[in-house]
Design an enzyme around this catalytic site. Structure first.
Site, short mmCIF file in Angstrom:
data_model
loop_
_atom_site.label_atom_id
_atom_site.label_comp_id
_atom_site.label_asym_id
_atom_site.label_seq_id
_atom_site.Cartn_x
_atom_site.Cartn_y
_atom_site.Cartn_z
N ASN A 9 5.30 -1.17 26.09
CA ASN A 9 4.27 -0.53 25.28
C ASN A 9 3.37 0.22 26.25
O ASN A 9 2.54 -0.39 26.92
CB ASN A 9 3.50 -1.61 24.51
CG ASN A 9 2.35 -1.03 23.71
OD1 ASN A 9 2.21 0.19 23.59
ND2 ASN A 9 1.52 -1.91 23.17
N TRP A 10 3.58 1.52 26.33
CA TRP A 10 2.83 2.32 27.32
C TRP A 10 1.37 2.49 26.91
O TRP A 10 0.56 2.93 27.70
CB TRP A 10 3.45 3.70 27.50
CG TRP A 10 4.84 3.70 28.08
CD1 TRP A 10 5.60 2.61 28.43
CD2 TRP A 10 5.64 4.85 28.41
NE1 TRP A 10 6.81 3.02 28.94
CE2 TRP A 10 6.86 4.39 28.94
CE3 TRP A 10 5.43 6.23 28.29
CZ2 TRP A 10 7.87 5.26 29.35
CZ3 TRP A 10 6.43 7.10 28.70
CH2 TRP A 10 7.64 6.62 29.23
N LYS A 11 1.04 2.21 25.67
CA LYS A 11 -0.31 2.43 25.13
C LYS A 11 -0.74 3.88 25.40
O LYS A 11 0.09 4.77 25.38
CB LYS A 11 -1.29 1.40 25.70
CG LYS A 11 -0.75 -0.03 25.51
CD LYS A 11 -1.76 -1.08 25.78
CE LYS A 11 -1.13 -2.45 25.55
NZ LYS A 11 -2.06 -3.54 25.75
N HIS A 97 -0.29 -3.69 16.29
CA HIS A 97 -0.76 -4.20 17.59
C HIS A 97 -2.23 -4.59 17.45
O HIS A 97 -2.98 -3.97 16.69
CB HIS A 97 -0.59 -3.11 18.65
CG HIS A 97 -0.84 -3.63 20.03
ND1 HIS A 97 -2.10 -3.82 20.52
CD2 HIS A 97 0.01 -4.04 20.99
CE1 HIS A 97 -2.01 -4.32 21.75
NE2 HIS A 97 -0.74 -4.47 22.05
N GLU A 99 -4.69 -4.03 19.17
CA GLU A 99 -5.63 -2.93 19.44
C GLU A 99 -5.76 -2.03 18.21
O GLU A 99 -6.83 -1.50 17.93
CB GLU A 99 -5.16 -2.14 20.68
CG GLU A 99 -5.37 -2.96 21.94
CD GLU A 99 -4.35 -2.72 23.04
OE1 GLU A 99 -3.64 -1.70 23.02
OE2 GLU A 99 -4.25 -3.58 23.93
N GLU A 169 1.74 -11.78 20.14
CA GLU A 169 0.89 -11.36 21.25
C GLU A 169 -0.49 -11.98 21.12
O GLU A 169 -1.37 -11.42 20.44
CB GLU A 169 0.76 -9.84 21.25
CG GLU A 169 2.07 -9.10 21.39
CD GLU A 169 1.87 -7.75 22.07
OE1 GLU A 169 2.59 -7.50 23.02
OE2 GLU A 169 0.97 -7.01 21.66
N GLY A 175 -3.47 -7.85 28.54
CA GLY A 175 -4.19 -7.07 29.55
C GLY A 175 -5.20 -7.89 30.34
O GLY A 175 -6.02 -7.32 31.06
N SER A 215 0.51 -10.03 29.14
CA SER A 215 0.60 -10.21 30.59
C SER A 215 1.97 -10.70 31.07
O SER A 215 2.06 -11.52 31.98
CB SER A 215 -0.52 -11.14 31.09
OG SER A 215 -1.78 -10.59 30.78
N GLY A 236 2.99 -4.55 28.26
CA GLY A 236 2.07 -3.43 28.40
C GLY A 236 2.01 -2.94 29.84
O GLY A 236 2.87 -2.18 30.29
N GLY A 237 1.03 -3.41 30.58
CA GLY A 237 0.77 -2.93 31.95
C GLY A 237 2.01 -2.88 32.83
O GLY A 237 2.24 -1.89 33.54
P1 PGA Z 1 -0.04 -6.48 28.61
O1 PGA Z 1 0.00 -5.86 27.14
O2 PGA Z 1 1.40 -6.75 29.01
O3 PGA Z 1 -0.68 -5.42 29.46
O4 PGA Z 1 -0.84 -7.74 28.54
C1 PGA Z 1 0.92 -6.32 26.19
C2 PGA Z 1 0.74 -5.58 24.90
O5 PGA Z 1 -0.41 -5.35 24.50
O6 PGA Z 1 1.73 -5.20 24.24
#
Ligand code: PGA
Length: 256
Positions: A9-11, A97, A99, A169, A175, A215, A236-237
């Site tokens: 997930n590149w966001k 998600h 967010e 999640e 994050g 994470s 994500g990251g």
């Molecule tokens: P993260 O994000 O791996 O940076 O914690 C995961 C996500 O929000 O899909």
């Protein structure tokens, strides 16, 4: 048999060129992926079309949008419709998600509509759920997640639900560098499977892919993916750099 998936997930990250380099690196270097495994890249809208084209070089790599609007078309400035995504070959859409839920006020009811619309178009939703730290500390995280599933997904017919991918999640792990322990992930994934069994049946529960997100990194992917009910990750990251995401894909590949 349910699919094992390493999804990125590149966001809201990466310029067009950076994204293309990353999509190309993953497509070319993701190897030894078994029949029941997939790599999915959830890119921003500007990368989607070209990422789909690049991904054609590797049948195990698919591209996902990070959101969509539930309406077919109309006066929704700034939004992207499902038919638009379909017209460039997108097969997967990340929905709900945390967010999106928190910053863009997406409710379970809106997500229920989105899930139905995505499936009606023959695409696959990757439906996110997960509790806040407060809920976890108060001890009702299983109930909280069950409620998200009940209101966001369990209106679906058996046939539609069979196509859904779920991503658990926990918000406190996204994050933050804090990862749910493999046992915490396993426990919740089991709860999710139980909820699916109660709504549909044991066979459906057994065949639904449930990914863990929060994470995930090369150093913890093995432990997480080895849990019986964890079918891969939504990352994500660590999905933004080939040197981090490729080892995560390799971890998955060792648990076919
Ligand atoms: P993260 O994000 O791996 O940076 O914690 C995961 C996500 O929000 O899909």
């Amino acid at each position: 048999m349910r699919k094992k998936i390493a999804a990125g997930n590149w966001k809201m990250n990466l310029s067009y060129n950076e994204g293309m380099e990353l999509a190309e690196a993953i497509t070319n270097q993701a190897k030894d992926i078994a029949d029941n495994q997939l790599v999915i890249l959830g890119t921003p809208y500007i990368h989607l079309k070209e990422a789909v084209d690049k991904s054609e070089a590797n049948p195990k790599v698919k591209i996902a949008a990070q959101n969509c609007h539930q309406a077919e078309k109309g006066a929704f400035t700034g939004e992207i419709s499902i038919p638009m995504l379909q017209s460039i070959g997108i097969e997967y859409v990340i929905l709900g998600h945390s967010e999106r839920r928190e910053y863009f006020h997406e409710t379970n009811e809106i997500l229920a509509e989105k899930a139905k619309a995505v499936l009606a178009a023959g695409m696959t939703p990757i439906f996110c759920c997960g509790e806040s730290l407060e809920v976890r500390e108060e001890g009702w995280h299983a109930k909280y997640v069950r409620n998200q599933l009940e209101r966001g997904l369990f209106h679906l017919s058996q046939e539609d639900f069979n196509k859904v991918i779920i991503a658990y999640e926990p918000i406190w792990a996204i994050g933050t560098g804090v990862t749910a322990s493999p046992q915490q992930a396993q426990d919740m994934h089991k709860e999710i499977r139980l909820a699916i069994e109660n709504r549909y049946d044991a066979n459906t529960a057994e065949n639904t892919s449930v990914l863990y997100g929060g994470s995930v990194k090369p150093s913890n992917a093995d432990e997480l993916f080895s849990q019986a009910d964890v079918d891969g990750g939504l990352v994500g990251g660590a999905s933004l750099k080939p040197e981090l995401f490729l080892p995560i894909i390799s971890s998955l590949a060792s648990y076919s």
